[in-house]
Scaffold this motif. Structure first.
Motif, PDB file in Angstrom:
ATOM      1  N   ASP A 141       0.765  -1.275   0.155  1.00  0.00           N
ATOM      2  CA  ASP A 141       0.022  -0.114  -0.018  1.00  0.00           C
ATOM      3  C   ASP A 141       0.744   1.164   0.031  1.00  0.00           C
ATOM      4  OD1 ASP A 141      -2.381  -1.501  -0.129  1.00  0.00           O
ATOM      5  OD2 ASP A 141      -2.830  -1.366   2.169  1.00  0.00           O
ATOM      6  N   ILE A 142       2.030   1.316   0.883  1.00  0.00           N
ATOM      7  CA  ILE A 142       3.010   2.438   0.695  1.00  0.00           C
ATOM      8  C   ILE A 142       3.226   2.885  -0.629  1.00  0.00           C
ATOM      9  CG2 ILE A 142       5.015   3.248   1.306  1.00  0.00           C
ATOM     10  CD1 ILE A 142       4.927   1.404   3.729  1.00  0.00           C
ATOM     11  N   TYR A 143       3.799   1.998  -1.522  1.00  0.00           N
ATOM     12  CA  TYR A 143       4.119   2.225  -2.836  1.00  0.00           C
ATOM     13  C   TYR A 143       2.814   2.405  -3.767  1.00  0.00           C
ATOM     14  CZ  TYR A 143       8.755   1.435  -1.235  1.00  0.00           C
ATOM     15  OH  TYR A 143       9.861   1.233  -0.627  1.00  0.00           O
ATOM     16  N   ASN A 144       1.831   1.690  -3.712  1.00  0.00           N
ATOM     17  CA  ASN A 144       0.749   1.903  -4.404  1.00  0.00           C
ATOM     18  C   ASN A 144       0.174   3.448  -4.157  1.00  0.00           C
ATOM     19  OD1 ASN A 144      -0.165  -0.266  -5.826  1.00  0.00           O
ATOM     20  ND2 ASN A 144      -0.686  -1.311  -3.925  1.00  0.00           N
ATOM     21  N   GLY A 145       0.380   3.967  -2.980  1.00  0.00           N
ATOM     22  CA  GLY A 145       0.003   5.418  -2.710  1.00  0.00           C
ATOM     23  C   GLY A 145       1.057   6.452  -3.506  1.00  0.00           C
ATOM     24  N   ARG A 146       2.003   5.919  -3.936  1.00  0.00           N
ATOM     25  CA  ARG A 146       3.137   6.603  -4.513  1.00  0.00           C
ATOM     26  C   ARG A 146       2.887   6.764  -6.076  1.00  0.00           C
ATOM     27  NH1 ARG A 146       8.207   5.237  -1.196  1.00  0.00           N
ATOM     28  NH2 ARG A 146       7.365   6.029   0.994  1.00  0.00           N
ATOM     29  N   LEU A 147       1.885   6.027  -6.799  1.00  0.00           N
ATOM     30  CA  LEU A 147       1.696   6.005  -8.062  1.00  0.00           C
ATOM     31  C   LEU A 147       0.843   6.875  -8.488  1.00  0.00           C
ATOM     32  CD1 LEU A 147       1.092   2.090  -8.367  1.00  0.00           C
ATOM     33  CD2 LEU A 147       2.992   3.335  -8.844  1.00  0.00           C
ATOM     34  N   VAL A 148       1.216   8.070  -8.568  1.00  0.00           N
ATOM     35  CA  VAL A 148       0.280   9.154  -8.707  1.00  0.00           C
ATOM     36  C   VAL A 148       0.200   9.535 -10.282  1.00  0.00           C
ATOM     37  CG1 VAL A 148       0.220  11.709  -8.378  1.00  0.00           C
ATOM     38  CG2 VAL A 148       1.524  10.412  -6.578  1.00  0.00           C
ATOM     39  N   TRP A 149      -1.269   9.635 -10.657  1.00  0.00           N
ATOM     40  CA  TRP A 149      -1.633   9.685 -11.805  1.00  0.00           C
ATOM     41  C   TRP A 149      -1.906  11.082 -11.934  1.00  0.00           C
ATOM     42  CZ3 TRP A 149      -4.094   5.557  -9.179  1.00  0.00           C
ATOM     43  CH2 TRP A 149      -5.336   5.909  -8.897  1.00  0.00           C
ATOM     44  N   GLN A 150      -2.130  11.543 -13.312  1.00  0.00           N
ATOM     45  CA  GLN A 150      -2.460  12.882 -13.686  1.00  0.00           C
ATOM     46  C   GLN A 150      -1.646  13.926 -13.035  1.00  0.00           C
ATOM     47  OE1 GLN A 150      -6.703  13.205 -12.432  1.00  0.00           O
ATOM     48  NE2 GLN A 150      -7.543  12.258 -14.510  1.00  0.00           N
ATOM     49  N   LEU A 151      -0.237  13.497 -12.657  1.00  0.00           N
ATOM     50  CA  LEU A 151       0.818  14.423 -12.023  1.00  0.00           C
ATOM     51  C   LEU A 151       0.908  15.604 -12.899  1.00  0.00           C
ATOM     52  CD1 LEU A 151       3.071  14.258  -9.999  1.00  0.00           C
ATOM     53  CD2 LEU A 151       4.605  13.650 -11.968  1.00  0.00           C
ATOM     54  N   LYS A 152       0.888  16.986 -12.056  1.00  0.00           N
ATOM     55  CA  LYS A 152       0.882  18.195 -12.639  1.00  0.00           C
ATOM     56  C   LYS A 152       2.259  18.821 -11.967  1.00  0.00           C
ATOM     57  CE  LYS A 152      -1.754  20.845  -9.632  1.00  0.00           C
ATOM     58  NZ  LYS A 152      -2.495  22.041  -9.447  1.00  0.00           N
ATOM     59  N   SER A 153       2.665  18.463 -11.013  1.00  0.00           N
ATOM     60  CA  SER A 153       3.787  19.461 -10.195  1.00  0.00           C
ATOM     61  C   SER A 153       4.289  18.078  -9.319  1.00  0.00           C
ATOM     62  CB  SER A 153       3.518  20.299  -9.523  1.00  0.00           C
ATOM     63  OG  SER A 153       2.762  20.413  -8.692  1.00  0.00           O
ATOM     64  N   ILE A 154       5.849  18.744  -9.107  1.00  0.00           N
ATOM     65  CA  ILE A 154       6.544  18.303  -8.107  1.00  0.00           C
ATOM     66  C   ILE A 154       7.309  19.270  -7.390  1.00  0.00           C
ATOM     67  CG2 ILE A 154       8.557  16.689  -7.673  1.00  0.00           C
ATOM     68  CD1 ILE A 154       7.989  15.186 -10.276  1.00  0.00           C
ATOM     69  N   SER A 155       7.225  19.233  -5.973  1.00  0.00           N
ATOM     70  CA  SER A 155       7.794  20.272  -5.280  1.00  0.00           C
ATOM     71  C   SER A 155       8.871  19.581  -4.525  1.00  0.00           C
ATOM     72  CB  SER A 155       6.930  20.854  -4.449  1.00  0.00           C
ATOM     73  OG  SER A 155       5.771  21.779  -5.163  1.00  0.00           O
ATOM     74  N   VAL A 156       9.973  20.004  -4.431  1.00  0.00           N
ATOM     75  CA  VAL A 156      11.034  19.492  -3.726  1.00  0.00           C
ATOM     76  C   VAL A 156      11.121  20.054  -2.233  1.00  0.00           C
ATOM     77  CG1 VAL A 156      13.514  19.115  -3.374  1.00  0.00           C
ATOM     78  CG2 VAL A 156      12.611  19.179  -5.855  1.00  0.00           C
TER      79      VAL A 156
END
Length: 157
Positions: A141-156
């Motif tokens: 479940d941890i990694y399933n939650g990281r499968l972000v679809w419709q990604l628009k941005s990444i903030s560091v």
């Protein structure tokens, strides 16, 4: 007269490919403490591509995903493995991902699914994909939650 001018403009746009105009828009923005960088779909497709063939909880069959590796973008923007990446989807969903995942696994910012671009209603234009089949520890479940679809941005962070 005005109607004729509008009709002419519409015809010219249709003739020369409105999809090209739409696809030239930025689809991904990466923000670091030092800068903000945006990418179009064409730019992402023009980068070296990584292919991951995998099954996950959100597809029915083994699927081929292709796009630039997350690691490639992190290295290009000089983002450390120690950083936390806040991945944000078009609908506002977000997931915090350790940047180290990109260095430990072939995480892909998939822009192609089975060789085709993904429209928004099919989890596109970008889907964060982990190679689930290659690494049994990713099938949780941890990694399933990281499968972000419709990604628009990444903030560091």
């Amino acid at each position: 007269m005005l109607f004729q001018k509008i009709s002419c403009v519409i015809l010219v746009v249709m003739s020369f490919g409105a999809p090209t105009l739409l696809s030239a828009e930025d689809i991904l923005t990466i923000t670091t403490p030092k800068s903000t960088t945006s990418f179009t779909q064409e730019e992402l497709l023009g980068m070296p591509q990584t292919t991951v063939v995998t099954l996950n909880d959100y597809v029915d069959d083994v699927t081929t995903f292709q796009g630039p590796s997350l690691r490639l973008l992190l290295e290009k923007l000089d983002i450390s493995q120690d950083a936390t990446l806040k991945m944000v989807a078009l609908n506002g969903f977000s997931s915090d991902i350790p940047a180290s995942d990109a260095f430990n696994y072939s995480v892909v910012l998939a822009v192609l699914r089975n060789g085709k671009t993904m429209p928004v209603r099919e989890k596109g234009p970008i889907w964060v994909i982990y190679p689930m089949d290659e690494h049994p520890e990713l099938q949780s479940d941890i990694y399933n939650g990281r499968l972000v679809w419709q990604l628009k941005s990444i903030s560091v962070e």
